[in-house]
Each structure stands twice: as structure tokens, then as C-alpha cells.
Scaffold this motif. Structure first.
Motif, PDB file in Angstrom:
ATOM      1  N   GLY A 190       0.823  -1.201   0.000  1.00  0.00           N
ATOM      2  CA  GLY A 190       0.000   0.000   0.000  1.00  0.00           C
ATOM      3  C   GLY A 190       0.858   1.253   0.000  1.00  0.00           C
ATOM      4  O   GLY A 190       2.023   1.237  -0.403  1.00  0.00           O
ATOM      5  N   VAL A 191       0.267   2.361   0.433  1.00  0.00           N
ATOM      6  CA  VAL A 191       0.979   3.641   0.464  1.00  0.00           C
ATOM      7  C   VAL A 191       0.758   4.325   1.808  1.00  0.00           C
ATOM      8  O   VAL A 191      -0.268   4.123   2.465  1.00  0.00           O
ATOM      9  N   LEU A 192       1.732   5.150   2.181  1.00  0.00           N
ATOM     10  CA  LEU A 192       1.681   5.910   3.427  1.00  0.00           C
ATOM     11  C   LEU A 192       1.628   7.397   3.098  1.00  0.00           C
ATOM     12  O   LEU A 192       2.514   7.907   2.396  1.00  0.00           O
ATOM     13  N   PRO A 193       0.639   8.141   3.574  1.00  0.00           N
ATOM     14  CA  PRO A 193       0.668   9.599   3.392  1.00  0.00           C
ATOM     15  C   PRO A 193       1.626  10.232   4.394  1.00  0.00           C
ATOM     16  O   PRO A 193       1.483  10.050   5.602  1.00  0.00           O
ATOM     17  N   LEU A 194       2.631  10.941   3.878  1.00  0.00           N
ATOM     18  CA  LEU A 194       3.635  11.548   4.744  1.00  0.00           C
ATOM     19  C   LEU A 194       3.906  12.993   4.327  1.00  0.00           C
ATOM     20  O   LEU A 194       3.762  13.342   3.153  1.00  0.00           O
ATOM     21  N   PRO A 195       4.322  13.833   5.270  1.00  0.00           N
ATOM     22  CA  PRO A 195       4.674  15.210   4.906  1.00  0.00           C
ATOM     23  C   PRO A 195       5.930  15.251   4.046  1.00  0.00           C
ATOM     24  O   PRO A 195       6.871  14.484   4.258  1.00  0.00           O
ATOM     25  N   THR A 196       5.956  16.139   3.074  1.00  0.00           N
ATOM     26  CA  THR A 196       7.102  16.232   2.162  1.00  0.00           C
ATOM     27  C   THR A 196       8.386  16.598   2.894  1.00  0.00           C
ATOM     28  O   THR A 196       9.476  16.219   2.447  1.00  0.00           O
TER      29      THR A 196
ATOM     30  N   PRO B 268       2.330  20.307  -2.385  1.00  0.00           N
ATOM     31  CA  PRO B 268       3.569  20.759  -1.749  1.00  0.00           C
ATOM     32  C   PRO B 268       3.779  20.278  -0.318  1.00  0.00           C
ATOM     33  O   PRO B 268       4.888  20.335   0.200  1.00  0.00           O
ATOM     34  N   ASP B 269       2.705  19.814   0.339  1.00  0.00           N
ATOM     35  CA  ASP B 269       2.831  19.528   1.766  1.00  0.00           C
ATOM     36  C   ASP B 269       2.904  18.045   2.105  1.00  0.00           C
ATOM     37  O   ASP B 269       3.490  17.665   3.112  1.00  0.00           O
ATOM     38  N   ALA B 270       2.286  17.190   1.296  1.00  0.00           N
ATOM     39  CA  ALA B 270       2.254  15.757   1.595  1.00  0.00           C
ATOM     40  C   ALA B 270       2.232  14.959   0.298  1.00  0.00           C
ATOM     41  O   ALA B 270       1.899  15.485  -0.765  1.00  0.00           O
ATOM     42  N   PHE B 271       2.581  13.702   0.396  1.00  0.00           N
ATOM     43  CA  PHE B 271       2.567  12.824  -0.771  1.00  0.00           C
ATOM     44  C   PHE B 271       2.400  11.388  -0.286  1.00  0.00           C
ATOM     45  O   PHE B 271       2.557  11.088   0.895  1.00  0.00           O
ATOM     46  N   ASP B 272       2.080  10.489  -1.224  1.00  0.00           N
ATOM     47  CA  ASP B 272       1.926   9.074  -0.902  1.00  0.00           C
ATOM     48  C   ASP B 272       3.261   8.368  -1.075  1.00  0.00           C
ATOM     49  O   ASP B 272       3.836   8.366  -2.166  1.00  0.00           O
ATOM     50  N   TRP B 273       3.724   7.771   0.009  1.00  0.00           N
ATOM     51  CA  TRP B 273       5.003   7.073   0.048  1.00  0.00           C
ATOM     52  C   TRP B 273       4.736   5.593  -0.167  1.00  0.00           C
ATOM     53  O   TRP B 273       4.058   4.949   0.634  1.00  0.00           O
ATOM     54  N   ALA B 274       5.247   5.043  -1.265  1.00  0.00           N
ATOM     55  CA  ALA B 274       5.021   3.631  -1.564  1.00  0.00           C
ATOM     56  C   ALA B 274       5.648   2.744  -0.497  1.00  0.00           C
ATOM     57  O   ALA B 274       6.602   3.128   0.183  1.00  0.00           O
ATOM     58  N   LEU B 275       5.092   1.535  -0.367  1.00  0.00           N
ATOM     59  CA  LEU B 275       5.585   0.574   0.624  1.00  0.00           C
ATOM     60  C   LEU B 275       5.583  -0.813  -0.019  1.00  0.00           C
ATOM     61  O   LEU B 275       4.521  -1.361  -0.318  1.00  0.00           O
ATOM     62  N   ASN B 276       6.782  -1.353  -0.260  1.00  0.00           N
ATOM     63  CA  ASN B 276       6.924  -2.618  -0.976  1.00  0.00           C
ATOM     64  C   ASN B 276       7.665  -3.648  -0.135  1.00  0.00           C
ATOM     65  O   ASN B 276       8.556  -3.306   0.646  1.00  0.00           O
ATOM     66  N   VAL B 277       7.303  -4.919  -0.317  1.00  0.00           N
ATOM     67  CA  VAL B 277       8.039  -6.045   0.259  1.00  0.00           C
ATOM     68  C   VAL B 277       8.392  -6.986  -0.887  1.00  0.00           C
ATOM     69  O   VAL B 277       7.914  -6.826  -2.015  1.00  0.00           O
ATOM     70  N   VAL B 278       9.231  -7.966  -0.593  1.00  0.00           N
ATOM     71  CA  VAL B 278       9.681  -8.902  -1.626  1.00  0.00           C
ATOM     72  C   VAL B 278       9.570 -10.331  -1.092  1.00  0.00           C
ATOM     73  O   VAL B 278       9.836 -10.582   0.083  1.00  0.00           O
ATOM     74  N   VAL B 279       9.171 -11.248  -1.966  1.00  0.00           N
ATOM     75  CA  VAL B 279       9.198 -12.675  -1.658  1.00  0.00           C
ATOM     76  C   VAL B 279      10.175 -13.335  -2.628  1.00  0.00           C
ATOM     77  O   VAL B 279      10.113 -13.112  -3.835  1.00  0.00           O
ATOM     78  N   VAL B 280      11.092 -14.139  -2.089  1.00  0.00           N
ATOM     79  CA  VAL B 280      12.107 -14.827  -2.886  1.00  0.00           C
ATOM     80  C   VAL B 280      11.959 -16.326  -2.658  1.00  0.00           C
ATOM     81  O   VAL B 280      11.820 -16.766  -1.505  1.00  0.00           O
ATOM     82  N   ARG B 281      11.990 -17.097  -3.729  1.00  0.00           N
ATOM     83  CA  ARG B 281      11.982 -18.548  -3.615  1.00  0.00           C
ATOM     84  C   ARG B 281      13.261 -19.100  -4.225  1.00  0.00           C
ATOM     85  O   ARG B 281      13.524 -18.928  -5.416  1.00  0.00           O
ATOM     86  N   SER B 282      14.055 -19.751  -3.381  1.00  0.00           N
ATOM     87  CA  SER B 282      15.338 -20.288  -3.818  1.00  0.00           C
ATOM     88  C   SER B 282      15.759 -21.405  -2.878  1.00  0.00           C
ATOM     89  O   SER B 282      15.540 -21.315  -1.659  1.00  0.00           O
ATOM     90  N   GLY B 283      16.359 -22.447  -3.429  1.00  0.00           N
ATOM     91  CA  GLY B 283      16.888 -23.530  -2.605  1.00  0.00           C
ATOM     92  C   GLY B 283      15.858 -24.193  -1.730  1.00  0.00           C
ATOM     93  O   GLY B 283      16.172 -24.633  -0.616  1.00  0.00           O
ATOM     94  N   GLY B 284      14.610 -24.271  -2.195  1.00  0.00           N
ATOM     95  CA  GLY B 284      13.562 -24.893  -1.405  1.00  0.00           C
ATOM     96  C   GLY B 284      13.034 -24.030  -0.277  1.00  0.00           C
ATOM     97  O   GLY B 284      12.248 -24.505   0.554  1.00  0.00           O
ATOM     98  N   ARG B 285      13.442 -22.758  -0.221  1.00  0.00           N
ATOM     99  CA  ARG B 285      12.998 -21.871   0.846  1.00  0.00           C
ATOM    100  C   ARG B 285      12.156 -20.737   0.267  1.00  0.00           C
ATOM    101  O   ARG B 285      12.361 -20.296  -0.863  1.00  0.00           O
ATOM    102  N   THR B 286      11.191 -20.294   1.039  1.00  0.00           N
ATOM    103  CA  THR B 286      10.364 -19.143   0.687  1.00  0.00           C
ATOM    104  C   THR B 286      10.686 -18.038   1.674  1.00  0.00           C
ATOM    105  O   THR B 286      10.439 -18.176   2.881  1.00  0.00           O
TER     106      THR B 286
END
Length: 304
Positions: A37-43, A66-84
Motif C-alpha cells: 500500500g501507500v503511506l501519506p507523509l509530509p514532504t 507541496p505539503d504531503a505525498f503518498d510514500w510507496a511501501l513494498n516487500v519482496v518474496v524470494v523462492r530459492s533452494g527450497g525456501r520461501t
């Protein structure tokens, strides 16, 4: 990851107008970027050491502020070597001031990723928007009892008695950060696998401490064959390419964060590898180029 397998994908919620996940392969390794999602934060949090007029001009140039903007928020999932492996856990649902973030659990499910399949969590650091998803009611009960959480030892030590004296965060935030970190440590201490400087989670997935943003802030590098991708956590924000010397209000050591940021961006520009960051606009994947004394973000073309 089979993100398009109808047997494993929930229907999109009616208020979700765009895709919230993007899958790619780094050699033989599956990687999926998921928007929390996104976080509204002051510039002002993006540039606490510059004239407000200069800051306002930069945001105007990119049609924000000029005063606030939406700050993106990302996570990552990696699958390798039988692990998630889940890299960071998003904001969670404990913070009513951020109603459009904290989407991780249902977006993992929509991507066909069951919480019980996650073998490892890697934390770039322990700010609330990186651990909060693990604090959602019922989440811990759905995770594996042998779950391993990899985090820098310096980060764990810092949050035992955090020092916010060099930050410039909105006034309610430090107490919330402190509370979230305390709850996380209380709930998950037995799952922690602290490392000092660098740790191989599984072949091709290495987490490395950088410091700067927080004392134990870390990045995750995924490599297979001749392909590489680095998840940079909070080292770089959108403004950090044009103005890598601008301080972010959430940085616990702003001067060191600048050094870490410039060093990483130079490395990315030299290698040409893919870069993903927590707060770059979703899907937050691209490369770095040199632009005089600064840098240039080169977004990757979406592969449909």
C-alpha cells in the motif's frame, strides 16, 4: 510462483484498481515484489537539511506536494533452494492513520503465497513499516514454528534502547516505532537469527548490513548465473537519485546514510544490476545511471 494460477488466487478487492504484485526471475530464482500500500507523509520528511523553497520546487517538478505525498511501501518474496523468504513485512493494521497500507496478508494470499509456506523472514530494519505485518492478530499462529527471522545484531541491540536524537520525524512517530519494535522483539525473539555483517540465507540470497538509516539497516542481494537484484530497503527514496545528500527525517545517522546511499548507487550504476527499494513507486524495479554529480533512476519496462 504461479501468480496467475486461478486455483490459488483470490479475487481482487473492488477498491484495488491496479495490480499489487510483480513477478520476475533472477536466473533460476523466483522474485515477487508485492505492494503493501501507500503511506501519506509530509514532504518535509524527504529533505530535512534543505531550504523548504528548494524542497517545494523539487516536488513541484515531479507533480507532487507541496505539503504531503503518498510514500510507496513494498516487500519482496524470494523462492530459492527450497525456501520461501519474505523480505520485510510491511506496516500491519495497528496504525489507523495509514488506512491504505498494511495490505500484506491478503496480498500474499492473492499471490498464492500461504503464510505457512514462509521459511524465512529477512528484515532490512525494524521500523514499524517493516515489521508491522508480523504483528497483525493471528499472523504468528499461521507461521511455521521453525520460522527463522534474519536481522542484523546491531539492529536488535539498537531497539533495546533506541536513540532518536538525530532523526526529524513527525512527533507521534518515535513512540510508535519504539512500541512496535518492543512488541516485535517480545513476540518473535525465539525466532531471531542475528548476524553481524553478512549472512547467506540460502544459495543466491545474501543479506548484508549497511547501517546509516538505522544502525543495523541491511540490504538483500539475489544472484543467479549472471543476473543480480538488490533490495535496498530504506537506503534510497525517490529524491535520493537527484539529491543523494538530502537527509530523510527517519534516518538515525543522516551523514552515514548519505555515504551509504552514494556508495550503493555508484555500485548499482557500475554493475547495471536491478534495484528494488521499499519506498520507490511500485513495482519499484529499475536500474541506476550516473547523472553528473548525482544519479538517474531508469525504471524497468514491465514484462507482460
Amino acid at each position: 510462483m504461479s501468480p496467475n494460477n486461478p486455483a490459488h488466487v483470490e479475487r481482487a478487492r473492488p477498491d484495488e484498481l491496479v495490480p499489487s504484485r510483480y513477478a520476475l526471475r533472477i536466473g533460476d530464482i523466483d522474485v515477487m515484489i508485492i505492494s503493501d500500500g501507500v503511506l501519506p507523509l509530509p514532504t518535509e520528511t524527504m529533505s530535512t537539511n534543505v531550504d523548504p523553497v528548494v524542497r517545494a520546487a523539487w516536488f513541484k517538478d515531479i507533480f507532487l506536494g507541496p505539503d504531503a505525498f503518498d510514500w510507496a511501501l513494498n516487500v519482496v518474496v524470494v523462492r530459492s533452494g527450497g525456501r520461501t523468504i519474505l523480505v520485510d513485512a510491511g506496516l500491519g493494521t495497528e496504525f489507523p492513520g495509514f488506512p491504505r497500507a498494511g495490505q500484506l496478508v491478503h496480498r500474499l494470499e492473492a499471490a498464492g503465497i500461504d503464510l505457512g509456506s514462509v521459511t524465512d523472514v529477512v528484515l532490512t530494519h525494524m521500523h514499524m513499516d517493516h515489521v508491522g505485518g508480523l504483528l497483525v492478530d493471528g499472523v504468528k499462529d499461521r507461521l511455521r514454528p521453525d520460522l527463522q527471522i534474519h536481522v542484523a545484531a546491531a539492529e536488535v541491540k539498537f531497539w533495546a534502547a533506541p536513540d532518536f536524537s538525530h532523526t526529524a520525524m513527525p512527533s507521534p512517530v518515535p513512540d510508535v516505532l519504539r512500541s512496535a519494535a518492543k512488541q516485535f522483539l517480545n513476540d518473535y525473539r525465539s525466532h531471531l537469527r542475528p548476524f553481524e555483517e553478512e549472512h547467506e540465507v540460502t544459495p543466491g540470497v545474501i543479506v548484508r548490513r549497511t547501517g546509516g538509516h538505522t544502525p543495523g539497516h541491511s540490504v538483500v542481494r539475489v544472484s543467479s548465473g549472471d543476473e543480480r537484484l538488490t533490495f535496498a530497503g530504506d537506503i534510497v527514496f525517490p529524491v535520493g537519485f537527484d539529491h543523494p545528500d538530502w537527509h530523510n527525517g527517519f534516518e538515525h545517522d543522516p551523514e552515514e546514510a548519505v555515504r551509504v546511499r552514494i556508495r550503493l548507487l555508484r555500485e548499482m550504476a557500475a554493475t547495471g544490476e536491478l534495484l528494488v527499494a521499499t519506498h520507490m513507486p511500485f513495482p519499484s524495479i529499475g536500474r541506476v545511471a550516473i547523472a553528473g554529480e548525482a544519479f538517474r533512476w531508469v525504471p524497468a519496462f514491465w514484462d507482460y
